[in-house]
Design a protein around this motif. Structure first.
Motif, PDB file in Angstrom:
ATOM      1  N   GLU A 109       0.847  -1.192   0.000  1.00 27.60           N
ATOM      2  CA  GLU A 109       0.000   0.000   0.000  1.00 27.60           C
ATOM      3  C   GLU A 109       0.883   1.243   0.000  1.00 27.60           C
ATOM      4  O   GLU A 109       1.851   1.315   0.761  1.00 27.60           O
ATOM      5  N   ASP A 213     -12.284   3.575   3.623  1.00 30.39           N
ATOM      6  CA  ASP A 213     -11.364   2.658   4.302  1.00 30.39           C
ATOM      7  C   ASP A 213     -11.469   2.813   5.824  1.00 30.39           C
ATOM      8  O   ASP A 213     -11.194   1.860   6.569  1.00 30.39           O
ATOM      9  N   ARG A 214     -11.881   3.985   6.298  1.00 28.57           N
ATOM     10  CA  ARG A 214     -12.054   4.172   7.748  1.00 28.57           C
ATOM     11  C   ARG A 214     -13.134   3.224   8.271  1.00 28.57           C
ATOM     12  O   ARG A 214     -13.046   2.725   9.394  1.00 28.57           O
ATOM     13  N   ARG A 216     -14.190   0.368   6.361  1.00 25.60           N
ATOM     14  CA  ARG A 216     -13.752  -1.003   6.038  1.00 25.60           C
ATOM     15  C   ARG A 216     -12.802  -1.547   7.102  1.00 25.60           C
ATOM     16  O   ARG A 216     -12.866  -2.699   7.472  1.00 25.60           O
ATOM     17  N   ARG A 217     -11.904  -0.674   7.581  1.00 23.62           N
ATOM     18  CA  ARG A 217     -10.848  -1.130   8.498  1.00 23.62           C
ATOM     19  C   ARG A 217     -11.098  -0.759   9.952  1.00 23.62           C
ATOM     20  O   ARG A 217     -10.168  -0.817  10.778  1.00 23.62           O
ATOM     21  N   ASP A 218     -12.306  -0.324  10.262  1.00 23.34           N
ATOM     22  CA  ASP A 218     -12.663   0.036  11.651  1.00 23.34           C
ATOM     23  C   ASP A 218     -11.712   1.074  12.237  1.00 23.34           C
ATOM     24  O   ASP A 218     -11.265   0.948  13.384  1.00 23.34           O
ATOM     25  N   LEU A 219     -11.407   2.117  11.467  1.00 21.72           N
ATOM     26  CA  LEU A 219     -10.494   3.156  11.964  1.00 21.72           C
ATOM     27  C   LEU A 219     -11.227   4.239  12.749  1.00 21.72           C
ATOM     28  O   LEU A 219     -10.584   5.096  13.361  1.00 21.72           O
TER      29      LEU A 219
END
Ligand code: C5P
Length: 239
Positions: A109, A213-214, A216-219
């Motif tokens: 990435e 992505d926050r 999707r990735r549990d940020l």
């Protein structure tokens, strides 16, 4: 079907008929989904933010010569768009390696690509939206070779325009997904939405992710990140 009736309901939007057979009303929802619908949540405020962000991007692209379906916003959650027959393809443009490309080609990435990479995915939930090439697209009769060439060319132009706009706002455009449709005359038209749900945006200074992505990735801080994008775009209430 009559004006006001729901034409279609997707994961993030509803489409309604209007009095004009060439125009539909899109209503953005607060629901968030990822991994082909396996992960779901309701994020209060996301629908309005995406409606407003998508409005700004489509208007900007229109002002810069990219024909698209967008007409005008009509409420915090809704916009009017030209009615099109959506082509069952997702057109992804990538400037930096992220997401599924990491696994596909084995680069980590954040690796910058020497030139933009354009990919086509077949929109089919049961198959998990597989990557397809021009021959698959022909075999499935999804689009003509000329339409594929046009989609690629428009997608690359959109990339240049969005990259330029976002760079001024200290946002890196990592990648994004577009959808196209055919209007009543069979002409290709950029459609669907352009928002943090369909793009990857990184803060140019910190690298912080300001997109789906926050989720999707549990940020955490998903809606706050979308709000940050709208603020930087100079987002204002349109009703
Ligand atoms: O997941 P992947 O890395 O292939 O996604 C590439 C880009 O396309 C990302 O910006 C992602 O948000 C977007 N995308 C999308 N809808 C999909 C798949 C990907 O908006 N169904």
């Amino acid at each position: 079907m009559k004006a006001g009736e729901m034409l279609y309901e997707g994961k993030a939007k509803q489409l309604f008929l209007t009095e004009d057979p060439n125009v539909v009303r899109v209503k953005y929802k607060d629901s968030a989904t990822a991994f082909n619908g396996e992960k779901r949540a309701t994020l209060e405020g996301k629908g309005e933010l995406n409606n407003r962000i998508s409005t700004i991007f489509f208007q900007y692209l229109k002002d810069n010569g990219i024909r698209n379906h967008f007409i005008e916003p009509i409420s915090p959650l809704e916009q009017l768009v030209r009615k099109v027959e959506i082509i069952s393809l997702e057109v992804v443009v990538r400037n930096i390696v992220a997401g599924t490309l990491c696994k596909r080609i084995g680069l980590s990435e954040g690796t910058a690509l020497p030139r933009p990479v354009v990919e086509f995915y077949y929109k089919d939930d049961a198959l998990g939206d597989p990557l397809v090439n021009r021959d698959h697209i022909s075999a499935l009769n999804l689009a003509t070779p000329d339409q594929v060439a046009q989609m690629r060319e428009i997608a690359l132009k959109v990339n240049e325009l969005l990259k330029k706009l976002l760079a001024e706002l200290q946002i890196i455009l990592v990648d994004f997904k577009l959808e196209f449709g055919l209007d009543g005359e069979g002409k290709l038209l950029l459609a669907d939405e352009i928002s943090p749900d369909t793009c990857r945006f990184w803060d140019a200074g910190t690298g912080e992710k300001l997109d789906k992505d926050r989720f999707r990735r549990d940020l955490g801080q998903v809606v706050e990140a979308y709000q940050d994008i709208l603020n930087r775009l100079g987002g204002k209430k349109h009703v």
